[in-house]
Design a protein around this motif. Sequence first.
Motif, PDB file in Angstrom:
ATOM      1  N   ASP A 159       0.828  -1.336  -0.009  1.00 27.73           N
ATOM      2  CA  ASP A 159       0.127   0.045  -0.115  1.00 27.73           C
ATOM      3  C   ASP A 159       0.845   1.333   0.004  1.00 27.73           C
ATOM      4  O   ASP A 159       0.353   2.393  -0.021  1.00 27.73           O
ATOM      5  CB  ASP A 159      -0.719  -0.131   1.380  1.00 27.73           C
ATOM      6  N   ASN A 160       2.312   1.023  -0.286  1.00 25.58           N
ATOM      7  CA  ASN A 160       2.988   2.354  -0.266  1.00 25.58           C
ATOM      8  C   ASN A 160       3.382   2.675  -1.583  1.00 25.58           C
ATOM      9  O   ASN A 160       3.143   1.693  -2.599  1.00 25.58           O
ATOM     10  CB  ASN A 160       4.369   1.803   0.523  1.00 25.58           C
ATOM     11  N   THR A 161       3.793   3.934  -1.779  1.00 28.12           N
ATOM     12  CA  THR A 161       4.337   4.449  -3.167  1.00 28.12           C
ATOM     13  C   THR A 161       5.454   3.653  -3.541  1.00 28.12           C
ATOM     14  O   THR A 161       6.246   3.309  -2.659  1.00 28.12           O
ATOM     15  CB  THR A 161       4.482   5.776  -3.116  1.00 28.12           C
ATOM     16  N   PRO A 162       5.874   3.639  -4.744  1.00 28.12           N
ATOM     17  CA  PRO A 162       7.159   3.034  -5.064  1.00 28.12           C
ATOM     18  C   PRO A 162       8.230   3.940  -4.493  1.00 28.12           C
ATOM     19  O   PRO A 162       9.365   3.315  -4.169  1.00 28.12           O
ATOM     20  CB  PRO A 162       7.195   3.344  -6.754  1.00 28.12           C
ATOM     21  N   GLN A 163       8.027   5.009  -4.443  1.00 22.54           N
ATOM     22  CA  GLN A 163       9.158   6.124  -3.808  1.00 22.54           C
ATOM     23  C   GLN A 163       9.461   5.589  -2.336  1.00 22.54           C
ATOM     24  O   GLN A 163      10.549   5.485  -1.710  1.00 22.54           O
ATOM     25  CB  GLN A 163       8.812   7.495  -3.991  1.00 22.54           C
ATOM     26  N   GLY A 164       8.186   5.553  -1.616  1.00 19.50           N
ATOM     27  CA  GLY A 164       8.530   5.001  -0.182  1.00 19.50           C
ATOM     28  C   GLY A 164       9.077   3.900  -0.005  1.00 19.50           C
ATOM     29  O   GLY A 164       9.826   3.600   0.888  1.00 19.50           O
ATOM     30  N   ALA A 165       8.752   2.811  -0.791  1.00 20.01           N
ATOM     31  CA  ALA A 165       9.019   1.561  -0.848  1.00 20.01           C
ATOM     32  C   ALA A 165      10.649   1.554  -1.017  1.00 20.01           C
ATOM     33  O   ALA A 165      11.232   0.764  -0.529  1.00 20.01           O
ATOM     34  CB  ALA A 165       8.321   0.550  -1.709  1.00 20.01           C
ATOM     35  N   GLN A 166      11.033   2.107  -2.008  1.00 21.11           N
ATOM     36  CA  GLN A 166      12.518   2.423  -2.352  1.00 21.11           C
ATOM     37  C   GLN A 166      13.200   3.012  -1.018  1.00 21.11           C
ATOM     38  O   GLN A 166      14.201   2.545  -0.862  1.00 21.11           O
ATOM     39  CB  GLN A 166      12.635   3.322  -3.468  1.00 21.11           C
ATOM     40  N   GLN A 167      12.674   3.921  -0.351  1.00 18.92           N
ATOM     41  CA  GLN A 167      13.339   4.479   0.777  1.00 18.92           C
ATOM     42  C   GLN A 167      13.292   3.464   1.961  1.00 18.92           C
ATOM     43  O   GLN A 167      14.481   3.462   2.708  1.00 18.92           O
ATOM     44  CB  GLN A 167      12.301   5.574   1.149  1.00 18.92           C
ATOM     45  N   VAL A 168      12.385   2.539   2.076  1.00 21.35           N
ATOM     46  CA  VAL A 168      12.466   1.667   3.096  1.00 21.35           C
ATOM     47  C   VAL A 168      13.560   0.653   2.667  1.00 21.35           C
ATOM     48  O   VAL A 168      14.451   0.491   3.799  1.00 21.35           O
ATOM     49  CB  VAL A 168      11.425   0.909   3.204  1.00 21.35           C
ATOM     50  N   ARG A 169      13.844   0.375   1.530  1.00 21.26           N
ATOM     51  CA  ARG A 169      14.874  -0.571   1.218  1.00 21.26           C
ATOM     52  C   ARG A 169      16.268   0.078   1.249  1.00 21.26           C
ATOM     53  O   ARG A 169      17.370  -0.449   1.717  1.00 21.26           O
ATOM     54  CB  ARG A 169      14.389  -0.950  -0.382  1.00 21.26           C
ATOM     55  N   ARG A 170      16.098   1.400   1.116  1.00 16.78           N
ATOM     56  CA  ARG A 170      17.515   2.049   1.189  1.00 16.78           C
ATOM     57  C   ARG A 170      17.893   2.212   2.589  1.00 16.78           C
ATOM     58  O   ARG A 170      19.030   1.782   3.048  1.00 16.78           O
ATOM     59  CB  ARG A 170      17.351   3.511   0.587  1.00 16.78           C
TER      60      ARG A 170
END
Length: 227
Positions: free
Chosen positions: A130-141
Amino acid sequence: MLLKLNAADHGRILNDGTGLSGKVYAGTKGISVHFRYRYRFQGEPREMPLGAWPKIALDAIRANFEETKLRVERGGDPAGQKKAVAQKIQIEQAQLEQQQELAEQQREQAEQQLTVHAMFEDWHPEAMIDNTPQGAQQVRRMFELHLLPQVGTLRVLDTKPPDTARSAAIAAVREGHATAMQIMEIRHSLQRWAECGKGIARTEAQRALAQDDDEGGGRWYKAGGKP
């Protein structure tokens, strides 16, 4: 005749001279007669159960008898075929249970060896749905930059609170308190995921939790949730 049977007839064998016989049972629920057909196949005696009266109507038992008798006259072995089918079902059931047991053992073994990095990769797609692609990428980072170097290669069962705290402390020095809080939130999310039994074998997690680490603290995950 069957209606006249009583407790005194318990154990009595009824025969009609055609191979059909019935044994009388007197139990707490009343009188019952268990019918069977005796015949020979390739010189060996056979018995084919036909049903119990009054649970099964006498007409139905006789029809079953006539059908079974016809199969025998045509060279068949109804009792042997029934036994073979039952044995086949038992063998298939045993094989299925063995396969399920082996699969469960393999799953538990894999989960016992699960690293934090592998757990993150399992957790991330589901947690970020349910997150945005940018948010998901930030979590991964955040994970790859701050948690992966400290705990990524550790088994989940071997991780302890100081491991994550160390990562958060380093992040606080490098990028500030807000980053450290985000790292702790990732850790808590992984913990909640593990509590649902998705990240680690529940029994192994419970066993690990029962063991305090050398510093007197608990593990950074726990096996909660519904049993």
